[in-house]
Design an enzyme around this catalytic site. Structure first.
Site, PDB file in Angstrom:
ATOM      1  N   ASN A 278       1.565  -0.100   5.507  1.00  0.00           N
ATOM      2  CA  ASN A 278       2.119  -0.519   4.223  1.00  0.00           C
ATOM      3  C   ASN A 278       3.035  -1.706   4.486  1.00  0.00           C
ATOM      4  OD1 ASN A 278       3.363  -0.704   1.671  1.00  0.00           O
ATOM      5  ND2 ASN A 278       4.868   0.857   2.189  1.00  0.00           N
TER       6      ASN A 278
ATOM      7  N   CYS B 167       0.817  -1.200   0.000  1.00  0.00           N
ATOM      8  CA  CYS B 167       0.000   0.000   0.000  1.00  0.00           C
ATOM      9  C   CYS B 167       0.857   1.259   0.000  1.00  0.00           C
ATOM     10  CB  CYS B 167      -0.913   0.018   1.230  1.00  0.00           C
ATOM     11  SG  CYS B 167      -1.908  -1.482   1.416  1.00  0.00           S
TER      12      CYS B 167
END
Length: 632
Positions: free
Chosen positions: A75, A2
């Protein structure tokens, strides 16, 4: 995988504009094409772009804990999240999703900052605790996932997965840091202790940072380090078996995904080892891909083909040629900061190829740093033996003098290129290794600088940071110190940056099993003879993989992902090399001597010298300055 972004007010509480956070996160849309979200509260805003890998329909972000106390944007991947989930459930935690993000929230609530030591994986996250009113920023042990930060004029701290996320904030200054230019020319990238823009910071690998509304920003705190100070004991056969166990564990933990998965395959020891162990653990053929070059001497696809046939993989390959140079601007924009590792181009291409059929790809990155696989490790180990045998006065007085007058002789056969070796032997091991790792030597860099720029950087020298890092390393030998520097300096700044940006640019998640921290910690304790033996590095890894791979794959000379830039800049790209000295973007900075740059280009094109890496650096710097629109 991400992209994350956010704003946090330190020392005060001000409203955060959700639209501003959204612009920052949307600048990272390539990292997360499958979903987005923004959350704000007084003094804080978090933004997220999602690439769905696990729990495809659930786990939206920003995610709140079950009791609404904490909010996270994350992430990365936590490979042991299922084991942690079971442990935390036993301690009373409740879960609403099947992914790893919620596990981090529960781990924070159970263990606080100590949760980091329990997370096995790659990650960068921002977690806001609404009770404590503090923001917890953290980065994984080895720096696989990036995190940029910048204090702004309104008292806030902005952060994002990439510099382009910060560039979307209107208060970010776009003023170049001259010391970062010196670092860039030395290393070919801007290392993690600096940024091309003044005021921008990178959270170092293996550190966290706690920010509060009522205090100024706190400094990063190191939560993990690797030590080479102790040696593992035992029979070689037992250590070999233990290494193989770590390798298997690392690979099998990284083939968990709810999307198609494959691997990069170069035909070298590292990627071939990963593919071998993936094939062992998988019922279906592994999907592999490789990239070749239009210069036959540098093309390794035949070796990749052999390994693909050996393990019956579903293999695909493509060729990179000089006519793809037109996309250098796109490449520069991927990295934001100037980045001159020429293998970024083929890495991007192999990521594009992989993304056509998979969403996750395993790579062989990390084994060279952890297990001493670079040629420079072998040379450094032998040079250190010579330093111990030769008196210091002889090395400095005789070898140093000879090295200073010995011709550079880029055109000569390798055994006759003695200048670097002589100068290295004349100095300390740390200086020698820093010189071996640098792209453009100090004297050459200084000769390129305009007088005003030399005054601006003063006595700052890029190599000093690496020398100090090696001198203070938790290590027993010079080889230890060299590997420590690689893991802490070269790996996050160059290798992992390259793979992260090129894979994320195409919405591909790259996983590095050979950087499993347990494997790295095990390797750091191996006796030197099991890392470097004779003229070969990665000795124990090659022994362990003999049951899988043929000798001509294991023991052929290491080439690496070498791009034929030298040939291209003498042929189809010669005009680009000549144009560097008159580049408008570079000329506006006033940093360089145009006549000297022109002479360097002509010396390379004529074949008198090999300045390909320097010329590529200047080309990438020029394109990056155009992309950033910085002021010198």
């Amino acid at each position: 995988m991400c992209g994350i972004a956010g704003i946090f007010h330190c020392g005060t509480i001000k409203p955060v504009d959700p639209a501003r956070v959204e612009r920052m996160s949307n600048a990272l849309a390539h990292r997360g094409p499958d979903g987005s979200g923004v959350w704000t509260a007084p003094g804080v805003g978090l933004g997220h772009r999602r690439l769905s890998i696990i729990d495809l329909e659930g786990s939206p972000q920003p995610m709140h804990s079950a009791d609404q106390r904490a909010v996270i944007v994350f992430n990365g991947e936590i490979y042991n999240y299922r084991e942690l989930r079971r442990e935390l459930a036993g301690l009373g935690a409740q879960f609403r999703t099947d992914g790893d993000t919620e596990v981090i929230l529960a781990a924070w609530q159970q263990w606080g900052v100590e949760c980091l030591g329990r997370l096995h994986g790659m990650f960068a996250f921002a977690l806001y605790d609404r009770h404590k009113r503090e923001l917890f920023l953290a980065r994984d042990r080895l720096g696989v996932k990036p995190l940029f930060m910048a204090p702004l004029s309104d008292g806030s701290m902005a952060f994002a997965s990439e510099l382009k996320g910060l560039l979307a904030h209107p208060l970010l200054r776009r003023e170049a840091d001259p010391l970062a230019v010196e670092d860039y020319l030395a290393w070919g990238y801007v290392p993690d202790h600096r940024s091309i823009l003044k005021g921008v910071e990178k959270l170092p690998a293996g550190t966290y940072r706690l920010l509060r509304h009522d205090t100024p920003p706190a400094a990063p705190v190191r939560w993990w380090d690797v030590s080479f100070a102790d040696r593992r004991k035992g029979r070689t056969a037992d250590l070999e078996a233990e290494l193989l166990h770590h390798l298997r564990e690392a690979v099998t933990s990284r083939i968990v995904a709810d999307v198609p998965l494959g691997a990069f395959l170069s035909g070298g020891v590292d990627s071939s080892s990963v593919v071998a162990l993936m094939s062992e653990a998988s019922r279906d053929p592994v999907r592999t891909c490789s990239i070749g070059f239009d210069v036959a001497a540098l093309d390794e696809t035949s070796y990749a083909d052999q390994v693909a046939q050996l393990f019956a993989t579903d293999h695909r390959a493509r060729t990179v040629s000089s006519d793809q140079f037109g996309e250098i601007g796109t490449l520069a924009a991927m990295f934001d900061e100037p980045f001159a590792d020429a293998s970024a181009l083929p890495t991007w291409r192999v990521c594009q190829l992989a993304r056509e059929t998979v969403t996750v790809a395993l790579s062989g990155d990390g084994a060279d740093e952890a297990l001493a696989g670079y040629r420079r490790h072998v040379f450094h180990a032998h040079e250190e033996q010579a330093r111990l045998l030769l008196p210091r006065t002889f090395r400095e007085g005789v070898l140093g003098r000879i090295g200073s007058v010995y011709p550079k002789a880029d055109w000569a056969p390798r055994p006759l290129r003695l200048k670097t070796t002589l100068l290295s032997l004349a100095g300390s091991g740390e200086e020698g290794y820093a010189n071996a790792l640098s792209v453009t030597p100090t004297d050459l860099r200084r000769s390129l600088y305009a007088p005003g720029f030399r005054r601006e950087i003063g006595d700052y020298r890029a190599e000093d940071r690496l020398v100090a890092l090696m001198a203070g390393a938790p290590a027993r030998s010079s080889l230890d110190r060299a590997q420590y520097a690689d893991l802490k300096f070269w790996l996050p700044g160059d290798i992992l940056t390259k793979v992260d940006r090129t894979s994320m640019a195409v919405g591909l998640e790259a996983r590095e099993p050979l950087l499993d921290h347990r494997l790295v910690e095990f390797a750091a304790g191996l006796p030197e003879g099991l890392r470097v033996r004779g003229l070969q590095g990665k000795h124990l890894l090659k022994k362990a993989m003999r049951r899988y791979l043929p000798a001509h794959i294991l023991y052929r000379p290491k080439q690496g992902f070498v791009t034929p830039i030298a040939q291209w800049l003498r042929g189809p790209l010669a005009a680009e090399a000549r144009a560097i000295s008159t580049s408008a973007a570079l000329a506006r900075t006033g940093w360089f001597d145009a006549a000297r740059m022109s002479a360097v280009a002509e010396a390379h094109i004529s074949g008198r010298s090999d300045h390909s890496r320097l010329l590529w650096q200047m080309l990438m710097l020029d394109r990056s300055l155009r992309h950033l629109g910085v002021a010198s």
